[in-house]
Design a protein around this motif. Structure first.
Motif, PDB file in Angstrom:
ATOM      1  N   HIS A 281       0.870  -1.173   0.000  1.00 58.56           N
ATOM      2  CA  HIS A 281       0.000   0.000   0.000  1.00 58.56           C
ATOM      3  C   HIS A 281       0.905   1.220   0.000  1.00 58.56           C
ATOM      4  CE1 HIS A 281       1.052  -0.486   4.214  1.00 58.56           C
ATOM      5  NE2 HIS A 281       0.597   0.712   4.491  1.00 58.56           N
TER       6      HIS A 281
ATOM      7  N   HIS B  11      -1.210  -4.266  12.981  1.00 55.11           N
ATOM      8  CA  HIS B  11       0.068  -3.708  13.446  1.00 55.11           C
ATOM      9  C   HIS B  11       0.494  -4.298  14.765  1.00 55.11           C
ATOM     10  CE1 HIS B  11      -1.500  -0.780  10.600  1.00 55.11           C
ATOM     11  NE2 HIS B  11      -0.280  -0.331  10.452  1.00 55.11           N
TER      12      HIS B  11
ATOM     13  N   ASP C  94       5.950   4.648   4.707  1.00 61.05           N
ATOM     14  CA  ASP C  94       6.894   3.701   5.322  1.00 61.05           C
ATOM     15  C   ASP C  94       6.962   2.376   4.558  1.00 61.05           C
ATOM     16  OD1 ASP C  94       4.209   3.502   6.311  1.00 61.05           O
ATOM     17  OD2 ASP C  94       4.892   2.150   7.881  1.00 61.05           O
ATOM     18  N   HIS C  95       6.265   2.298   3.423  1.00 62.49           N
ATOM     19  CA  HIS C  95       6.326   1.097   2.577  1.00 62.49           C
ATOM     20  C   HIS C  95       6.825   1.418   1.168  1.00 62.49           C
ATOM     21  CE1 HIS C  95       4.132  -1.380   5.539  1.00 62.49           C
ATOM     22  NE2 HIS C  95       3.777  -0.166   5.929  1.00 62.49           N
TER      23      HIS C  95
ATOM     24  N   HIS D 225       5.261  -4.776  10.432  1.00 65.17           N
ATOM     25  CA  HIS D 225       5.844  -4.090  11.591  1.00 65.17           C
ATOM     26  C   HIS D 225       5.936  -4.996  12.818  1.00 65.17           C
ATOM     27  CE1 HIS D 225       5.626  -0.485   9.201  1.00 65.17           C
ATOM     28  NE2 HIS D 225       4.311  -0.528   9.134  1.00 65.17           N
TER      29      HIS D 225
ATOM     30  N   ASP E 194       0.234  -4.189   6.304  1.00 64.04           N
ATOM     31  CA  ASP E 194      -0.319  -3.466   7.458  1.00 64.04           C
ATOM     32  C   ASP E 194      -1.763  -3.882   7.743  1.00 64.04           C
ATOM     33  OD1 ASP E 194       2.048  -2.162   7.770  1.00 64.04           O
ATOM     34  OD2 ASP E 194       1.250  -0.136   7.543  1.00 64.04           O
TER      35      ASP E 194
HETATM   36 ZN   LIG Z   1       3.174   0.700   7.771  1.00 62.56          ZN
END
Ligand SMILES: [Zn+2]
Length: 326
Positions: A117, A248, A121-122, A307, A245
């Protein structure tokens, strides 16, 4: 280990390797309920290398699933940089490129980069990959372009133009045959397979047509959220679900915690949530519980979230990071 092998009726497999791609710190209250209001946890933003070998041609196809955190935070948009400050401490090294190099791979060895997605952070540093094709789930390109806007929290900022238009394709929407999303680069043939149910998963795409690796539609977290289901062993039969994600905190999967919501003074009248749709996210998690409980074709299913710090620590000790494998 040799990448995917299919011989004499033995089910085809792929090899899956964890890739270090930075870390960030998540305040517990934005993720689980009930939460410790002060608790914060530094967690990895994992990427994965998936390798498949065609048994008749010996051609190896390499997919990187997610690119983790960009090595220069200053290269993110100002809104994302401001959000990233709320996720300190944050580390950006090693990034995907230097992690791949540990096993002798260069960016030019990667055929496809699939993004679970389009959160910052990806997405990492797509410009590192000069020739790879980028694949995203349905609706992701409209988020990047700004055609779709979300108001569920300060994590919902996106960067137009971050993926190269001439090498980026979007998977079709499993719920709609004629998607009217932003036009994309024509999909490579292997990503033109139809979405089909596979056990409890309603929509999967068997990209090598041998059952070794499926793109799995995993709605809820963000439009276009996709997971990868990989058969990593045929005897005993074992699958890994790279679940991005979808969740989490493992306590949500086990049912010990609920998904958190909160309010933000900058976004009055809005209930914020880390997921764009709590209902869809719940449904996706319920499917995972079912698959974990029942297995697939009698095989075990290991679920790995991007994560999951405990999974990463254990896997590092067990040599499951590239050049090691799961
Ligand atoms: Zn993330």
């Amino acid at each position: 280990m040799d990448p995917g092998v299919q011989n004499h009726g033995v089910p085809a497999t792929v090899s899956v390797h964890a890739i270090s791609a930075g870390s960030l710190t998540l305040p517990e209250r934005f993720f689980v309920h009930p939460a410790d209001p002060e608790a914060r946890k530094t967690v990895p933003s994992l990427s994965f290398l998936i390798q498949h070998m065609n048994p008749s041609t010996s051609k190896i196809t390499r997919i990187v699933f997610d690119l983790g955190i960009r090595r220069q935070i200053s290269a993110y948009s100002p809104e994302i940089q401001a959000h990233a400050q709320t996720r300190q401490p944050l580390t950006t090294a090693p990034d995907v490129i230097s992690s791949l190099a540990k096993g002798g791979l260069k960016e030019s060895d990667i055929d496809y980069v699939l993004i679970s997605h389009v959160h910052w952070d990806h997405l990492g540093m797509p410009s590192d990959f000069k020739a790879s094709k980028f694949g995203v789930g349905a609706g992701a390109l409209d988020l990047l372009s700004g055609r779709t806007k979300l108001t569920n929290g300060s994590h919902s900022y996106f960067e137009a133009g971050i993926l190269p238009p001439s090498r980026t394709f979007e998977l079709p929407d499993p719920l709609q045959n004629d998607s009217e999303s932003t036009p994309s680069y024509p999909r490579p043939e292997m990503f033109c397979e139809a979405w089909k149910p596979f056990h409890a998963f309603p929509d999967t795409m068997d990209i090598f047509s041998d059952g070794s690796c499926y793109v799995v539609s995993a709605p809820g977290h963000l439009p276009g959220h996709i997971n990868m289901l990989c058969r990593i062993s045929s005897h005993p039969l074992k699958y890994v679900l790279l679940a991005g994600d979808a969740c989490h905190d493992i306590r949500i999967l086990t049912g010990e915690r609920d998904i958190a919501t909160w309010s933000d003074e900058r976004l009055p009248h809005v209930t914020c949530c880390i997921h764009a749709s709590v209902q869809e996210a719940e449904k996706t998690i319920e499917t995972m519980r079912k698959v974990q409980r029942d297995g697939l074709d009698g095989g075990e299913v290991e679920i790995v979230f991007a994560h999951d710090v405990d999974w990463a620590a254990k896997s590092l000790k067990e040599g499951r990071f590239w050049p090691g494998h799961l």
